[in-house]
Scaffold this active site. Sequence first.
Site, PDB file in Angstrom:
ATOM      1  N   SER A 150     -10.694   1.972  14.120  1.00 36.37           N
ATOM      2  CA  SER A 150      -9.946   0.949  13.372  1.00 36.37           C
ATOM      3  C   SER A 150      -9.704  -0.288  14.236  1.00 36.37           C
ATOM      4  O   SER A 150      -9.700  -1.414  13.727  1.00 36.37           O
ATOM      5  CB  SER A 150      -8.620   1.501  12.829  1.00 36.37           C
ATOM      6  OG  SER A 150      -7.658   1.678  13.849  1.00 36.37           O
ATOM      7  N   SER A 170      -7.288  -2.884   6.379  1.00 33.20           N
ATOM      8  CA  SER A 170      -8.330  -1.871   6.585  1.00 33.20           C
ATOM      9  C   SER A 170      -9.125  -1.681   5.308  1.00 33.20           C
ATOM     10  O   SER A 170      -8.653  -1.925   4.209  1.00 33.20           O
ATOM     11  CB  SER A 170      -7.689  -0.546   6.997  1.00 33.20           C
ATOM     12  OG  SER A 170      -7.165  -0.665   8.290  1.00 33.20           O
ATOM     13  N   LYS A 193      -5.188  -7.518  22.263  1.00 33.52           N
ATOM     14  CA  LYS A 193      -6.638  -7.278  22.213  1.00 33.52           C
ATOM     15  C   LYS A 193      -7.312  -8.354  21.339  1.00 33.52           C
ATOM     16  O   LYS A 193      -8.401  -8.839  21.648  1.00 33.52           O
ATOM     17  CB  LYS A 193      -6.928  -5.892  21.609  1.00 33.52           C
ATOM     18  CG  LYS A 193      -6.598  -4.698  22.509  1.00 33.52           C
ATOM     19  CD  LYS A 193      -6.847  -3.415  21.715  1.00 33.52           C
ATOM     20  CE  LYS A 193      -6.281  -2.176  22.377  1.00 33.52           C
ATOM     21  NZ  LYS A 193      -7.074  -1.665  23.482  1.00 33.52           N
ATOM     22  N   CYS A 251      -3.344  -3.665   4.428  1.00 33.59           N
ATOM     23  CA  CYS A 251      -2.401  -4.676   4.948  1.00 33.59           C
ATOM     24  C   CYS A 251      -2.743  -6.086   4.492  1.00 33.59           C
ATOM     25  O   CYS A 251      -2.002  -7.030   4.767  1.00 33.59           O
ATOM     26  CB  CYS A 251      -2.348  -4.618   6.476  1.00 33.59           C
ATOM     27  SG  CYS A 251      -1.940  -3.001   7.105  1.00 33.59           S
ATOM     28  N   GLU A 267       0.855  -1.188   0.000  1.00 39.79           N
ATOM     29  CA  GLU A 267       0.000   0.000   0.000  1.00 39.79           C
ATOM     30  C   GLU A 267       0.893   1.240   0.000  1.00 39.79           C
ATOM     31  O   GLU A 267       0.464   2.329   0.353  1.00 39.79           O
ATOM     32  CB  GLU A 267      -0.958  -0.018   1.190  1.00 39.79           C
ATOM     33  CG  GLU A 267      -0.323  -0.231   2.539  1.00 39.79           C
ATOM     34  CD  GLU A 267      -1.333  -0.245   3.669  1.00 39.79           C
ATOM     35  OE1 GLU A 267      -2.025   0.762   3.829  1.00 39.79           O
ATOM     36  OE2 GLU A 267      -1.421  -1.265   4.372  1.00 39.79           O
ATOM     37  N   HIS A 304      -2.233 -10.189  12.673  1.00 44.59           N
ATOM     38  CA  HIS A 304      -1.695  -8.953  12.079  1.00 44.59           C
ATOM     39  C   HIS A 304      -1.319  -8.023  13.245  1.00 44.59           C
ATOM     40  O   HIS A 304      -2.098  -7.841  14.172  1.00 44.59           O
ATOM     41  CB  HIS A 304      -2.759  -8.304  11.185  1.00 44.59           C
ATOM     42  CG  HIS A 304      -2.396  -6.914  10.755  1.00 44.59           C
ATOM     43  ND1 HIS A 304      -1.250  -6.643  10.045  1.00 44.59           N
ATOM     44  CD2 HIS A 304      -2.997  -5.713  10.964  1.00 44.59           C
ATOM     45  CE1 HIS A 304      -1.174  -5.335   9.820  1.00 44.59           C
ATOM     46  NE2 HIS A 304      -2.221  -4.749  10.371  1.00 44.59           N
TER      47      HIS A 304
HETATM   48  N1  CAA Z   1       1.715   3.334  30.739  1.00 49.64           N
HETATM   49  C1  CAA Z   1       1.193   2.196  30.212  1.00 49.64           C
HETATM   50  N2  CAA Z   1       0.116   2.197  29.359  1.00 49.64           N
HETATM   51  C2  CAA Z   1      -0.424   3.397  29.054  1.00 49.64           C
HETATM   52  C3  CAA Z   1       0.066   4.610  29.575  1.00 49.64           C
HETATM   53  C4  CAA Z   1       1.193   4.559  30.443  1.00 49.64           C
HETATM   54  N3  CAA Z   1       1.735   5.658  30.953  1.00 49.64           N
HETATM   55  N4  CAA Z   1      -0.693   5.615  29.074  1.00 49.64           N
HETATM   56  C5  CAA Z   1      -1.625   5.046  28.253  1.00 49.64           C
HETATM   57  N5  CAA Z   1      -1.465   3.710  28.248  1.00 49.64           N
HETATM   58  C6  CAA Z   1      -2.219   2.722  27.478  1.00 49.64           C
HETATM   59  C7  CAA Z   1      -3.695   2.962  27.392  1.00 49.64           C
HETATM   60  O1  CAA Z   1      -4.372   2.491  28.546  1.00 49.64           O
HETATM   61  C8  CAA Z   1      -4.063   2.184  26.134  1.00 49.64           C
HETATM   62  O2  CAA Z   1      -4.148   0.818  26.439  1.00 49.64           O
HETATM   63  P1  CAA Z   1      -5.496  -0.006  26.071  1.00 49.64           P
HETATM   64  O3  CAA Z   1      -5.673   0.104  24.579  1.00 49.64           O
HETATM   65  O4  CAA Z   1      -5.223  -1.377  26.537  1.00 49.64           O
HETATM   66  O5  CAA Z   1      -6.604   0.676  26.810  1.00 49.64           O
HETATM   67  C9  CAA Z   1      -2.821   2.346  25.243  1.00 49.64           C
HETATM   68  O6  CAA Z   1      -1.791   2.833  26.113  1.00 49.64           O
HETATM   69  C10 CAA Z   1      -3.008   3.354  24.109  1.00 49.64           C
HETATM   70  O7  CAA Z   1      -3.567   4.506  24.655  1.00 49.64           O
HETATM   71  P2  CAA Z   1      -4.667   5.346  23.857  1.00 49.64           P
HETATM   72  O8  CAA Z   1      -5.747   4.441  23.351  1.00 49.64           O
HETATM   73  O9  CAA Z   1      -5.072   6.503  24.703  1.00 49.64           O
HETATM   74  O10 CAA Z   1      -3.769   5.841  22.639  1.00 49.64           O
HETATM   75  P3  CAA Z   1      -4.125   6.840  21.485  1.00 49.64           P
HETATM   76  O11 CAA Z   1      -5.523   7.319  21.573  1.00 49.64           O
HETATM   77  O12 CAA Z   1      -3.054   7.866  21.448  1.00 49.64           O
HETATM   78  O13 CAA Z   1      -4.005   5.976  20.145  1.00 49.64           O
HETATM   79  C11 CAA Z   1      -4.081   4.213  18.577  1.00 49.64           C
HETATM   80  C12 CAA Z   1      -3.802   4.594  20.036  1.00 49.64           C
HETATM   81  C13 CAA Z   1      -5.550   4.400  18.259  1.00 49.64           C
HETATM   82  C14 CAA Z   1      -3.713   2.746  18.378  1.00 49.64           C
HETATM   83  C15 CAA Z   1      -3.209   5.094  17.640  1.00 49.64           C
HETATM   84  O14 CAA Z   1      -1.842   4.862  17.886  1.00 49.64           O
HETATM   85  C16 CAA Z   1      -3.495   4.903  16.178  1.00 49.64           C
HETATM   86  O15 CAA Z   1      -4.418   5.501  15.619  1.00 49.64           O
HETATM   87  N6  CAA Z   1      -2.692   4.038  15.472  1.00 49.64           N
HETATM   88  C17 CAA Z   1      -2.857   3.764  14.057  1.00 49.64           C
HETATM   89  C18 CAA Z   1      -4.078   2.899  13.756  1.00 49.64           C
HETATM   90  C19 CAA Z   1      -3.893   1.439  14.057  1.00 49.64           C
HETATM   91  O16 CAA Z   1      -2.788   0.925  14.142  1.00 49.64           O
HETATM   92  N7  CAA Z   1      -5.021   0.717  14.192  1.00 49.64           N
HETATM   93  C20 CAA Z   1      -4.992  -0.709  14.454  1.00 49.64           C
HETATM   94  C21 CAA Z   1      -6.186  -1.421  13.857  1.00 49.64           C
HETATM   95  S1  CAA Z   1      -6.254  -1.104  12.087  1.00 49.64           S
HETATM   96  C22 CAA Z   1      -5.045  -2.129  11.433  1.00 49.64           C
HETATM   97  O17 CAA Z   1      -4.573  -3.030  12.063  1.00 49.64           O
HETATM   98  C23 CAA Z   1      -4.544  -1.843  10.040  1.00 49.64           C
HETATM   99  C24 CAA Z   1      -3.217  -1.205  10.126  1.00 49.64           C
HETATM  100  O18 CAA Z   1      -2.190  -1.882  10.106  1.00 49.64           O
HETATM  101  C25 CAA Z   1      -3.164   0.254  10.258  1.00 49.64           C
END
Ligand code: CAA
Length: 396
Positions: free
Chosen positions: A206, A320, A253, A113, A81, A244
């Site tokens: 996502s 996705s 998860k 992906c 991609e 993945h």
């Molecule tokens: N110590 C330990 N853990 C902590 C922490 C700390 N100090 N602070 C926060 N955390 C934890 C949170 O509790 C959370 O854990 P859980 O998910 O178990 O609840 C984790 O850290 C992440 O925190 P947030 O959810 O608040 O993080 P965020 O809102 O900044 O974003 C995300 C996380 C949505 C994954 C973001 O990084 C993102 O958008 N990533 C790209 C999208 C992605 O990868 N999606 C995956 C599914 S889609 C797919 O798989 C296709 C692909 O390849 C893209």
Amino acid sequence: MQAGLEAIGVAVPDTYVELADLAMARGVAPGKYVEGLGVTRMGVPLVDEDTVTLASRAARMALESAGCSPEDVGLLVVGTETAVDHSKPVASYVQGLLGLSTRCRIFETKHACYGGTAALQLALDWVRSGSAKGRKALIVCSDIARYGVGTPGEPTQGAGAVAMLVSDTPALLALEAGKTGVYSKDVMDFWRPLYSKDALVDGHYSVQCYLDALEGAYRAYQEAAAEPVGEGAYSDRFAALVYHVPYGKMSRKAHRHLRTLDGDAAPDASFDRLVGNSLVLPSQVGNIYTGSMYLALASLLSTAPQDLTGQRVGLFSYGSGSCAEFFSGVVQAGAQERVKALGLEARLSRRRALSIPEYEDVMRAREHLDERPVADAAGSGFRYQGTRDHKRIYAT
Ligand code: CAA
């Protein structure tokens, strides 16, 4: 007829960013990226690296590992991609750089992906149907994951390629014919608009789309496999599960969700046993999109302490947009030794760390990579030298 993976090759950039450094630069607790997302380092390619160079290096490793000549390859597909052209496929450049036969069918596939898995399934059918006539398919997953600097997606970047030699002599993993379940749905969870180098993503949505797709594909797999109902959790039929991996926590998860579907009251209890080894390499590289699940498979085969010979592995690929597939394979005798011999962990330990200002400079420079004039002091070993007369030039 058997079909599956005869050999595998992996390529990652020579440079990376330490996630704890990135967290501090962004004013975030390092624990959020390292434990919260489950990523320690992410690969960052310099300006002489692109999808073509990564794909070519991974493909060369796979061919060398199998002692296979370029003449033996009758099908080359690159799933990506991160295309470098709207028309000319990455696969054509790879064909040229590797010196593959003019009698090889070559093209590129795209579905986020999932693109590499689509190509792999096609190659398996090509082998099983007899059309391959003893020739092998080379399936390469190559990508550079890129989100905007300072966005939530930034710590889930990475880059790399995984190449798989697919044949009727699957020395690594025999993939089980007919045992596959697909789930697809038109969703807007993650996309890369034509006008943007960076991916756009509805991050938390996502994650939900991924889990919904896992459920759908896993159920479809169970129906297709039509195995007798047994005692205990269905997923205990596998010695390992490879998901993945956009970031390590997503696999956790996913596993929790899958075990809950199995009716397991303690869905995290089996995580280390069934999933842990598949995350060793991905946690050092980050998301490599099409190649992520296959890097996790390489991780399993090179780091699992137990003998997996004859054991089944469940694989879940998610793209996705979306399309997902759950399928399975049986580990072959000697497979773990063959993958260990690639020395993947040692290769990762030889990379160089970038400081955050260096990384940000690289991100800015990569904005204009496609028009970069050909560099005088060009490197060797599959490097992108620049563009001349609108044509990309590569060092062999
Ligand atoms: N110590 C330990 N853990 C902590 C922490 C700390 N100090 N602070 C926060 N955390 C934890 C949170 O509790 C959370 O854990 P859980 O998910 O178990 O609840 C984790 O850290 C992440 O925190 P947030 O959810 O608040 O993080 P965020 O809102 O900044 O974003 C995300 C996380 C949505 C994954 C973001 O990084 C993102 O958008 N990533 C790209 C999208 C992605 O990868 N999606 C995956 C599914 S889609 C797919 O798989 C296709 C692909 O390849 C893209």
